[in-house]
Write a protein that holds these residues in place. Structure first.
Motif, short mmCIF file in Angstrom:
data_model
loop_
_atom_site.label_atom_id
_atom_site.label_comp_id
_atom_site.label_asym_id
_atom_site.label_seq_id
_atom_site.Cartn_x
_atom_site.Cartn_y
_atom_site.Cartn_z
N SER A 69 0.83 -1.20 0.00
CA SER A 69 0.00 0.00 0.00
C SER A 69 0.86 1.25 0.00
O SER A 69 1.59 1.52 0.96
CB SER A 69 -0.92 0.01 1.22
N TYR A 125 -3.76 -9.98 3.62
CA TYR A 125 -5.18 -10.28 3.69
C TYR A 125 -5.38 -11.76 3.37
O TYR A 125 -4.51 -12.40 2.80
CB TYR A 125 -6.01 -9.38 2.76
N TYR A 151 -15.94 -8.03 3.04
CA TYR A 151 -14.68 -7.53 3.61
C TYR A 151 -14.79 -7.55 5.13
O TYR A 151 -15.67 -6.88 5.68
CB TYR A 151 -14.38 -6.11 3.10
N ILE A 196 -9.12 -8.79 6.63
CA ILE A 196 -8.01 -7.83 6.71
C ILE A 196 -7.52 -7.75 8.15
O ILE A 196 -8.17 -7.14 9.01
CB ILE A 196 -8.48 -6.43 6.25
N LEU A 243 -8.78 1.09 1.12
CA LEU A 243 -9.78 0.13 0.63
C LEU A 243 -10.25 0.53 -0.77
O LEU A 243 -10.30 -0.31 -1.68
CB LEU A 243 -10.98 0.07 1.59
N GLU A 244 -10.57 1.80 -0.93
CA GLU A 244 -11.16 2.28 -2.19
C GLU A 244 -10.17 2.22 -3.36
O GLU A 244 -10.51 1.76 -4.45
CB GLU A 244 -11.65 3.72 -2.01
N LEU A 253 -7.07 -1.88 -2.16
CA LEU A 253 -7.47 -3.26 -1.90
C LEU A 253 -8.66 -3.69 -2.77
O LEU A 253 -8.59 -4.74 -3.43
CB LEU A 253 -7.81 -3.46 -0.41
N ILE A 254 -9.72 -2.89 -2.78
CA ILE A 254 -10.90 -3.29 -3.56
C ILE A 254 -10.55 -3.44 -5.05
O ILE A 254 -10.92 -4.45 -5.67
CB ILE A 254 -12.08 -2.32 -3.32
N LEU A 293 -19.32 -4.78 4.02
CA LEU A 293 -18.27 -4.47 5.00
C LEU A 293 -18.74 -4.95 6.37
O LEU A 293 -19.83 -4.58 6.82
CB LEU A 293 -18.00 -2.95 5.04
#
Lengths: 279, 279
Positions: free
Chosen positions: A33, A42, A61, A97, A137-138, A141-142, A157
């Motif tokens: 990240s 994850y 998630y 996560i 996340l936005e 990860l997503i 979520l």
């Protein structure tokens, strides 16, 4: 060369033996990240129908996603989404996560000292970076999950305690990031009623579009702290539910405490948010 | 030879990659049964503390133990027995036993046609060999598990529907085989009230020593069949509980049916039978 081949064959056979005997629940992966400036591990669970079809699947998630919680939620989900419990719930992918810095990532405002009625509940080195974790996340990860697996548009979520506070924060500020929220006994005591204060200051005529399910535990044994956390949390839930255009519900578990409510909340919440037939 | 080595290296690397990323839930094994004259597969889950200690652990034997039910029970158990849900339940080994011939192994009397009030409920090729399956558990499977893993004296049998009927049968006829029984919505309709008839014919002044937990579902939607199965089952449970010197309980789940009750039964039953603190 024969020795090398022999060694290789040996390891291949050993490896093959283990592989054929192992019952796999999922795989562990990670993402570098740039937003958080750290590597984030994850875990991934793919449902039984994933490899047996070309279908797309909802993605759940799971916050605070250590391996025990991963196994617990996946066990409940696999039971509910197969014939074991009558296929009541849609089969879904789970992304768990684990935390690296829980208070930093899951709290929406900066407090070095968390107090209630003048009493110090806890102190933290870092807090208030929920906005950065939501951005992770936005933006990281997503998108990685979307590009790696066959996913549908449904994203759930799941958060509990500080994770429930975070989920409620994302619901208020970046709601479209998820279509569904499963909020378990959220830390409504955070920052002197942060959730209700934020709601009242920012949402005059809201029209919420994402589905949300709230589970609350009985924390009366904690006295004023437990009763107030429930009151503030359920007041917040009531405000959301009143303004919702989507499926929304709150449920109180009288026989469960903050530390035990998660499993029944997964059970009821998954049935509410991911039914195989329309409600 | 270089090509062979290359291929082997390739498979080793692929295998190694998968191995390091896999999250394992358990292992699949099997035992050659002379008693059943067939190979019987089973699945094994070892709890988190197993490899972190030299302790012995209770063993939970799960009937109808396909991989979905295995993942479900293990998920509930791992949640309940770790900090995820407050370590309420003892960590335990799980042995899941899939069926090869369900009606043969799990029913205690021979019926080619199973009827109730003159109506045929089902027909079977083979029934009535519960005594043989119980012997397989006693003489072959349990000894194999005892000699392979660090087990304590606590052994729990979990059965649902026909599996619940089988568990009740073992409780009556070979009770000391298990210290604990988790009986979920048993098929009390079997053979015109087999359980109560057998109990009344054979147990004048019983003193049961094994712990037993009964879960019953609401099957009123099935009409007379559903109501009678509950009545006969709960009558049987009441007889057992009245005569028990151990922990015993029956619980009715009004919002669950025969097909859905298992998860809440595992949840409540494990808390009842395997508490970390004394009741």
């Amino acid at each position: 060369m024969k020795i090398v081949t022999g060694i290789l064959l040996f390891f291949c056979f050993v490896s093959d033996t283990f592989a054929s005997e192992s019952i796999e629940l999922g795989i562990a992966s990670s993402v570098e990240s740039a937003i958080l400036n750290e590597n984030r591990p994850y875990m991934v669970y793919l449902p039984p129908a994933y490899h047996a079809s070309e279908n797309t699947f909802p993605v759940i998630y799971l916050l605070d996603g250590d391996v025990h919680r991963f196994k617990g939620l996946v066990g409940v989900l696999e039971s509910l989404s197969t014939e074991t419990l009558g296929s009541q719930v849609q089969q879904a992918i789970v992304i768990a996560i684990p935390n690296t810095n829980r208070s930093r990532d899951l709290t929406p405002s900066t407090l070095t000292q968390w107090t209630f009625n003048g009493r110090v509940l806890d102190t933290f080195e870092q807090t208030g970076k929920a906005n950065v974790f939501a951005l992770f996340l936005e933006k990281e990860l997503i998108p990685k999950i979307q590009s790696t697996y066959r996913v549908s548009d449904k994203r759930v979520l799941v958060g509990e305690s500080f994770g429930g506070l975070f989920a409620a924060y994302v619901f208020l500020h970046s709601q479209s990031l998820f279509t569904d929220y499963l909020v378990i006994d959220p830390t409504a005591l955070w920052d002197d009623n942060y959730l209700n204060t934020t709601y009242e200051a920012n949402f005059k005529q809201p029209e919420f579009q994402s589905n949300i399910y709230f589970a609350f535990a009985n924390n009366a044994h904690l006295g004023e702290i437990g009763r107030t956390n429930y009151k503030w949390g359920s007041d917040f839930a009531a405000s959301i539910i009143t303004s919702s255009n989507a499926n929304s519900r709150q449920q109180y578990f009288e026989n469960e405490t903050h530390g035990t409510v998660a499993l029944l909340a997964w059970y009821s919440g998954l049935k509410f948010l991911l039914p195989t037939t329309e409600n």
